[in-house]
Design an enzyme around this catalytic site. Sequence first.
Site, PDB file in Angstrom:
ATOM      1  N   HIS A  47     -43.220  30.338 -11.386  1.00  0.00           N
ATOM      2  CA  HIS A  47     -42.070  30.419 -12.283  1.00  0.00           C
ATOM      3  C   HIS A  47     -41.182  31.632 -12.024  1.00  0.00           C
ATOM      4  O   HIS A  47     -40.134  31.771 -12.658  1.00  0.00           O
ATOM      5  CB  HIS A  47     -42.551  30.439 -13.735  1.00  0.00           C
ATOM      6  CG  HIS A  47     -43.032  29.117 -14.231  1.00  0.00           C
ATOM      7  ND1 HIS A  47     -44.327  28.697 -14.081  1.00  0.00           N
ATOM      8  CD2 HIS A  47     -42.384  28.106 -14.860  1.00  0.00           C
ATOM      9  CE1 HIS A  47     -44.458  27.491 -14.612  1.00  0.00           C
ATOM     10  NE2 HIS A  47     -43.311  27.111 -15.084  1.00  0.00           N
ATOM     11  N   HIS A  54     -42.776  22.338  -8.888  1.00  0.00           N
ATOM     12  CA  HIS A  54     -44.145  21.994  -9.265  1.00  0.00           C
ATOM     13  C   HIS A  54     -44.149  20.821 -10.238  1.00  0.00           C
ATOM     14  O   HIS A  54     -43.145  20.496 -10.862  1.00  0.00           O
ATOM     15  CB  HIS A  54     -44.866  23.201  -9.864  1.00  0.00           C
ATOM     16  CG  HIS A  54     -44.179  23.780 -11.072  1.00  0.00           C
ATOM     17  ND1 HIS A  54     -43.175  24.725 -10.975  1.00  0.00           N
ATOM     18  CD2 HIS A  54     -44.336  23.544 -12.395  1.00  0.00           C
ATOM     19  CE1 HIS A  54     -42.754  25.044 -12.178  1.00  0.00           C
ATOM     20  NE2 HIS A  54     -43.437  24.333 -13.065  1.00  0.00           N
ATOM     21  N   HIS A  91     -48.261  21.370 -17.721  1.00  0.00           N
ATOM     22  CA  HIS A  91     -48.507  21.154 -16.296  1.00  0.00           C
ATOM     23  C   HIS A  91     -49.888  20.546 -16.090  1.00  0.00           C
ATOM     24  O   HIS A  91     -50.870  21.061 -16.634  1.00  0.00           O
ATOM     25  CB  HIS A  91     -48.433  22.476 -15.535  1.00  0.00           C
ATOM     26  CG  HIS A  91     -47.199  23.273 -15.814  1.00  0.00           C
ATOM     27  ND1 HIS A  91     -47.152  24.235 -16.802  1.00  0.00           N
ATOM     28  CD2 HIS A  91     -45.969  23.237 -15.253  1.00  0.00           C
ATOM     29  CE1 HIS A  91     -45.939  24.767 -16.823  1.00  0.00           C
ATOM     30  NE2 HIS A  91     -45.207  24.183 -15.898  1.00  0.00           N
ATOM     31  N   GLU A 109     -52.745  21.044 -28.323  1.00  0.00           N
ATOM     32  CA  GLU A 109     -51.694  21.779 -29.025  1.00  0.00           C
ATOM     33  C   GLU A 109     -51.497  21.298 -30.452  1.00  0.00           C
ATOM     34  O   GLU A 109     -51.250  22.100 -31.355  1.00  0.00           O
ATOM     35  CB  GLU A 109     -50.368  21.658 -28.269  1.00  0.00           C
ATOM     36  CG  GLU A 109     -50.345  22.377 -26.949  1.00  0.00           C
ATOM     37  CD  GLU A 109     -48.963  22.411 -26.325  1.00  0.00           C
ATOM     38  OE1 GLU A 109     -47.992  21.976 -26.991  1.00  0.00           O
ATOM     39  OE2 GLU A 109     -48.845  22.863 -25.177  1.00  0.00           O
ATOM     40  N   TYR A 125     -35.512  19.087 -12.154  1.00  0.00           N
ATOM     41  CA  TYR A 125     -34.480  20.013 -12.619  1.00  0.00           C
ATOM     42  C   TYR A 125     -34.803  21.442 -12.220  1.00  0.00           C
ATOM     43  O   TYR A 125     -35.926  21.766 -11.819  1.00  0.00           O
ATOM     44  CB  TYR A 125     -34.296  19.913 -14.133  1.00  0.00           C
ATOM     45  CG  TYR A 125     -35.569  20.049 -14.943  1.00  0.00           C
ATOM     46  CD1 TYR A 125     -36.174  21.281 -15.157  1.00  0.00           C
ATOM     47  CD2 TYR A 125     -36.166  18.929 -15.499  1.00  0.00           C
ATOM     48  CE1 TYR A 125     -37.336  21.398 -15.896  1.00  0.00           C
ATOM     49  CE2 TYR A 125     -37.332  19.036 -16.244  1.00  0.00           C
ATOM     50  CZ  TYR A 125     -37.911  20.267 -16.436  1.00  0.00           C
ATOM     51  OH  TYR A 125     -39.070  20.372 -17.165  1.00  0.00           O
ATOM     52  N   GLU A 138     -38.980  22.052 -11.747  1.00  0.00           N
ATOM     53  CA  GLU A 138     -40.017  21.088 -12.089  1.00  0.00           C
ATOM     54  C   GLU A 138     -39.679  19.662 -11.670  1.00  0.00           C
ATOM     55  O   GLU A 138     -38.530  19.228 -11.734  1.00  0.00           O
ATOM     56  CB  GLU A 138     -40.295  21.130 -13.597  1.00  0.00           C
ATOM     57  CG  GLU A 138     -40.903  22.449 -14.028  1.00  0.00           C
ATOM     58  CD  GLU A 138     -41.428  22.444 -15.445  1.00  0.00           C
ATOM     59  OE1 GLU A 138     -42.390  23.179 -15.711  1.00  0.00           O
ATOM     60  OE2 GLU A 138     -40.862  21.715 -16.287  1.00  0.00           O
ATOM     61  N   TRP A 181     -35.029  23.268 -21.010  1.00  0.00           N
ATOM     62  CA  TRP A 181     -35.224  21.951 -20.412  1.00  0.00           C
ATOM     63  C   TRP A 181     -35.104  20.792 -21.402  1.00  0.00           C
ATOM     64  O   TRP A 181     -35.104  19.640 -21.014  1.00  0.00           O
ATOM     65  CB  TRP A 181     -36.598  21.885 -19.737  1.00  0.00           C
ATOM     66  CG  TRP A 181     -37.739  22.094 -20.695  1.00  0.00           C
ATOM     67  CD1 TRP A 181     -38.376  21.154 -21.463  1.00  0.00           C
ATOM     68  CD2 TRP A 181     -38.391  23.332 -21.002  1.00  0.00           C
ATOM     69  NE1 TRP A 181     -39.366  21.720 -22.226  1.00  0.00           N
ATOM     70  CE2 TRP A 181     -39.402  23.058 -21.974  1.00  0.00           C
ATOM     71  CE3 TRP A 181     -38.225  24.643 -20.560  1.00  0.00           C
ATOM     72  CZ2 TRP A 181     -40.223  24.050 -22.490  1.00  0.00           C
ATOM     73  CZ3 TRP A 181     -39.044  25.638 -21.090  1.00  0.00           C
ATOM     74  CH2 TRP A 181     -40.026  25.333 -22.032  1.00  0.00           C
TER      75      TRP A 181
END
Length: 203
Positions: A47, A54, A91, A109, A125, A138, A181
């Site tokens: 990043h 990725h 990811h 989460e 993007y 990504e 994003w």
Amino acid sequence: MPTSPTSPTTPADAASGASDDAPETILLELVDEYGNTIGTEEKLTAHRPPGLLHRAFSVFLFDERGRLLLQRRALGKYHSPGVWSNTCCGHPYPGEAPFAAAARRTHEELGISPSLLAEAGTVRYNHPDPASGLVEQEYNHLFVGLVQAEVRPDPEEVGETAFVTPAELAERHAAAPFSAWFMTVLDAARPAVRELTGPSGGW
């Protein structure tokens, strides 16, 4: 430099050492412009500007009223803390199927297992994050589905949740910070969202 893909980290190996938000220990799957795996790299390194392309995923879950479940990222997140975003994103571990990663992280989460989770295409993007100085390069796998259980967020991952209609999303997006994003992945997922929620949903 990207590491060799010959000895990929398995989901179990990666999970044993750190959470999905420990950038110094998590490996990401690097891909080419066509989504083919070409190696792995540590999360934070991938990043850092200019960013390494990725694999990632984004999930959009809706309730029985066709409202989208948003989450506000926890303030302790190293990347884009405190901003609103889609239901879940993250990811896959190297070698992990994006669908499996999407279901896993949604449960980790938000404490829910998505219903009728379906693929909704991919989008590529490049989004710099001015606040952190990091870059999202990504190849993102999109998923849409339903939430039919009470949301139980992990406070270390999620600061707040909200179910919104399209009109409420527009108002919130104009008034509060969202992830860089968010609109890119939402726009790419809209055809599948409309198929899921129906023409009266307004998405």
